[in-house]
Design a protein around this motif. Structure first.
Motif, PDB file in Angstrom:
ATOM      1  N   GLY A 286      95.264  88.580  -4.456  1.00 23.35           N
ATOM      2  CA  GLY A 286      93.856  88.290  -4.695  1.00 23.35           C
ATOM      3  C   GLY A 286      93.510  86.987  -5.733  1.00 23.35           C
ATOM      4  O   GLY A 286      92.482  86.328  -5.373  1.00 23.35           O
ATOM      5  N   ALA A 289      94.316  83.976  -3.423  1.00 22.30           N
ATOM      6  CA  ALA A 289      93.449  83.827  -2.277  1.00 22.30           C
ATOM      7  C   ALA A 289      92.167  83.503  -2.823  1.00 22.30           C
ATOM      8  O   ALA A 289      91.412  82.484  -2.083  1.00 22.30           O
ATOM      9  N   ASP A 290      91.598  84.039  -4.207  1.00 20.35           N
ATOM     10  CA  ASP A 290      90.221  83.395  -4.681  1.00 20.35           C
ATOM     11  C   ASP A 290      90.307  83.835  -6.009  1.00 20.35           C
ATOM     12  O   ASP A 290      89.575  84.844  -6.298  1.00 20.35           O
ATOM     13  N   GLN A 292      88.542  82.010  -7.817  1.00 22.53           N
ATOM     14  CA  GLN A 292      87.090  81.627  -8.229  1.00 22.53           C
ATOM     15  C   GLN A 292      86.128  82.960  -8.374  1.00 22.53           C
ATOM     16  O   GLN A 292      85.484  82.814  -8.905  1.00 22.53           O
ATOM     17  N   HIS A 304      91.915  79.624   0.856  1.00 25.35           N
ATOM     18  CA  HIS A 304      91.337  80.172   2.107  1.00 25.35           C
ATOM     19  C   HIS A 304      92.007  79.698   2.944  1.00 25.35           C
ATOM     20  O   HIS A 304      91.922  80.348   4.091  1.00 25.35           O
ATOM     21  N   ALA A 308      96.945  85.632   6.138  1.00 26.43           N
ATOM     22  CA  ALA A 308      97.391  86.936   5.544  1.00 26.43           C
ATOM     23  C   ALA A 308      98.665  86.799   5.309  1.00 26.43           C
ATOM     24  O   ALA A 308      99.320  87.098   4.367  1.00 26.43           O
ATOM     25  N   LEU A 311      99.847  84.406   2.926  1.00 28.27           N
ATOM     26  CA  LEU A 311      99.468  84.932   1.501  1.00 28.27           C
ATOM     27  C   LEU A 311     100.272  85.706   0.953  1.00 28.27           C
ATOM     28  O   LEU A 311     100.840  85.831  -0.266  1.00 28.27           O
TER      29      LEU A 311
ATOM     30  N   ALA B  47      90.380  92.738  -7.943  1.00 25.26           N
ATOM     31  CA  ALA B  47      90.777  91.421  -7.657  1.00 25.26           C
ATOM     32  C   ALA B  47      90.564  90.854  -6.402  1.00 25.26           C
ATOM     33  O   ALA B  47      90.284  89.680  -6.027  1.00 25.26           O
ATOM     34  N   CYS B  48      90.478  92.089  -5.286  1.00 25.69           N
ATOM     35  CA  CYS B  48      90.006  91.554  -3.964  1.00 25.69           C
ATOM     36  C   CYS B  48      88.702  92.310  -3.418  1.00 25.69           C
ATOM     37  O   CYS B  48      88.320  91.903  -2.585  1.00 25.69           O
TER      38      CYS B  48
END
Lengths: 322, 123
Positions: A286, A289-290, A292, A304, A308, A311, B47-48
């Motif tokens: 998480g 991937a992001d 921010q 981004h 998958a 990642l 987190a996701c």
């Protein structure tokens, strides 16, 4: 952006709760601070009660009482003698009580670490007795119990403040200066810290943890700080080809970026994102991937462009960096 | 008063009878649901995912899990029943190959509790 008490349970397993306990000293450099804080709190409350009582007399008291309160004697005692004696006594007592906190000369008996505040994380440079750097890490400090640790505190950008309330006082990190602070833990455990000077954007998400070990555990931890050599695989390939290595170092690989935290042992850290998330394959993915979405305005871009599968390969590789 | 109460009561019964009868599995016990929420926070699922009732973090890489109990499918592929959701929560890739959600280390009890908590989200 605001880390509320109820919203930080995700780090309770890593730290000792949120906010870090401030009246629960766990070492000799925190105890005097706590004693002084209680004295100020209780003394301040008593003085406040006295002032309110005087106000009550001034508003509702009999004429005789009012005359006494407004007399010259009352002003000499209450307005001059009392504050002079109390504040002078408090100053002398406070300086004596906290003298051990400012004895930050190098004696050779302490462990030495340099910590550099960054927007919005911490560089941790372990040093030998002579102050030479021996190991780089980030956002987590490992110490042996019962031994003073002398911290040299610096900043790479704005003013930060280093604060692990259960282990010591609070010390600003000021541009162009090296400030020293002593901390010590008397019991093994995980002690939570927090940047205590507003430093912009996600300041509230700039956490820190100190892990205190028994002497044997600390020796074992120290011996384990050896990077894996000659490792290859899809995770590392992606780490190098996706741009991660431009900012992050993984010793023993071609990744030598310096802008972000050293990731050589990132899998062994208890938290991610500087003390704010637990560290597991899910939070790692998480974060990559992001980041921010989790810590807005931090310097790590959202990735981004990773599929998958990519990642998961990168995050699995990093989780294995014990 | 008795007469009025009787009218109101029978009207309520009529209204209740007008509701569609949703076929929903019964909720897991409250203890399991509460433990599930705490486990999701402890493990950092946020987190996701945006998680119902949890202020921070609100990850965007995975779907929001608000109202998860109303969803028919897990990850658009599997029926949303408790055993399957528990298995998916702990080890998504083995059930949905190609998922970006990694297997997250947790014990079977935690997975069950998190699934119970998610399925209790029916708003």
């Amino acid at each position: 952006m605001i880390l509320r008490p109820g919203s930080s349970l995700s780090v309770t397993s890593a730290g000792s709760g949120w906010p870090p306990a401030v009246f629960d000293p766990a070492g000799p450099y925190s105890e005097p601070v706590t004693t002084l804080a209680w004295a100020l709190l209780l003394g301040g409350t008593a003085v406040f009660a006295l002032v309110l009582a005087a106000l009550g007399v001034a508003l509702f008291g009999s004429a005789a009482l009012k005359a006494r309160l407004g007399g010259e004697k009352a002003i000499w005692i209450g307005g001059f003698a009392f504050p002079a004696v109390v504040l002078t006594g408090l100053l002398i007592w406070g300086l004596m009580l906290t003298s051990s906190l400012s004895a930050t000369r190098v004696t050779g008996a302490e462990m030495r670490v340099k910590i550099i505040g960054e927007m919005w994380w911490w560089r941790v440079h372990y040093q030998d007795a002579e102050g030479r750097e021996t190991l780089r890490d980030a956002n987590e400090l490992h110490i042996p119990v019962g031994k003073p640790v002398l911290l040299e505190l610096e900043t790479a950008d704005v003013i930060h403040s280093f604060w692990v309330p259960r282990l010591g006082g609070k010390m600003d990190m000021i541009p162009g200066r090296t400030n020293r602070l002593l901390i010590q833990a008397d019991k093994p455990g995980v002690y939570k810290g927090q940047c205590a000077e507003y430093c912009g954007g996600p300041h509230a998400l700039m956490g820190f943890i100190v892990v205190a070990h028994t002497a044997e555990d600390f020796a074992r931890w120290k011996a384990s700080r050896v990077p894996a050599r000659g490792e290859q695989g899809r995770g590392l390939e992606l780490f190098l080809s996706s741009g991660c290595a431009a900012c992050h170092t993984i010793r023993g690989t071609p990744a030598t970026g310096l802008a972000g935290p050293d990731l050589t042992h990132v899998g062994s850290r208890q938290t991610l994102g500087a003390g704010i998330l637990p560290n597991n394959p899910g939070t790692m993915a998480g974060w990559i991937a992001d980041a921010q979405a989790i810590k807005p305005a931090n310097r790590m871009p959202a990735y981004h462009q990773l599929s998958a599968e990519e990642l998961l390969a990168v995050s699995e590789y990093l989780v294995r960096r014990k | 008063m008795i007469w009025k109460g009787g009218v109101a009561g029978s009207m309520l019964m009529i209204l209740a009878a007008c509701d569609p009868a949703p076929i929903e599995p019964p909720l897991a016990d409250a203890g399991s649901i509460a433990r599930g929420k705490a486990a999701a926070q402890r493990l950092g699922c946020g987190a996701c995912h945006e998680l119902p009732g949890i202020d921070w973090p609100k990850g965007r890489i995975g779907p929001s899990l608000a109202g998860f109990g109303n969803r028919a499918l897990i990850a658009g592929t599997l029926p949303n029943d408790l055993p399957r959701l528990a298995a998916f929560v702990a080890d998504a890739p083995s059930l949905v190959p190609g998922s970006g959600m990694p297997a997250v280390p947790m014990d079977a009890g935690e997975a069950h509790d998190i699934a119970a908590w998610l399925q209790s989200q029916r708003d």
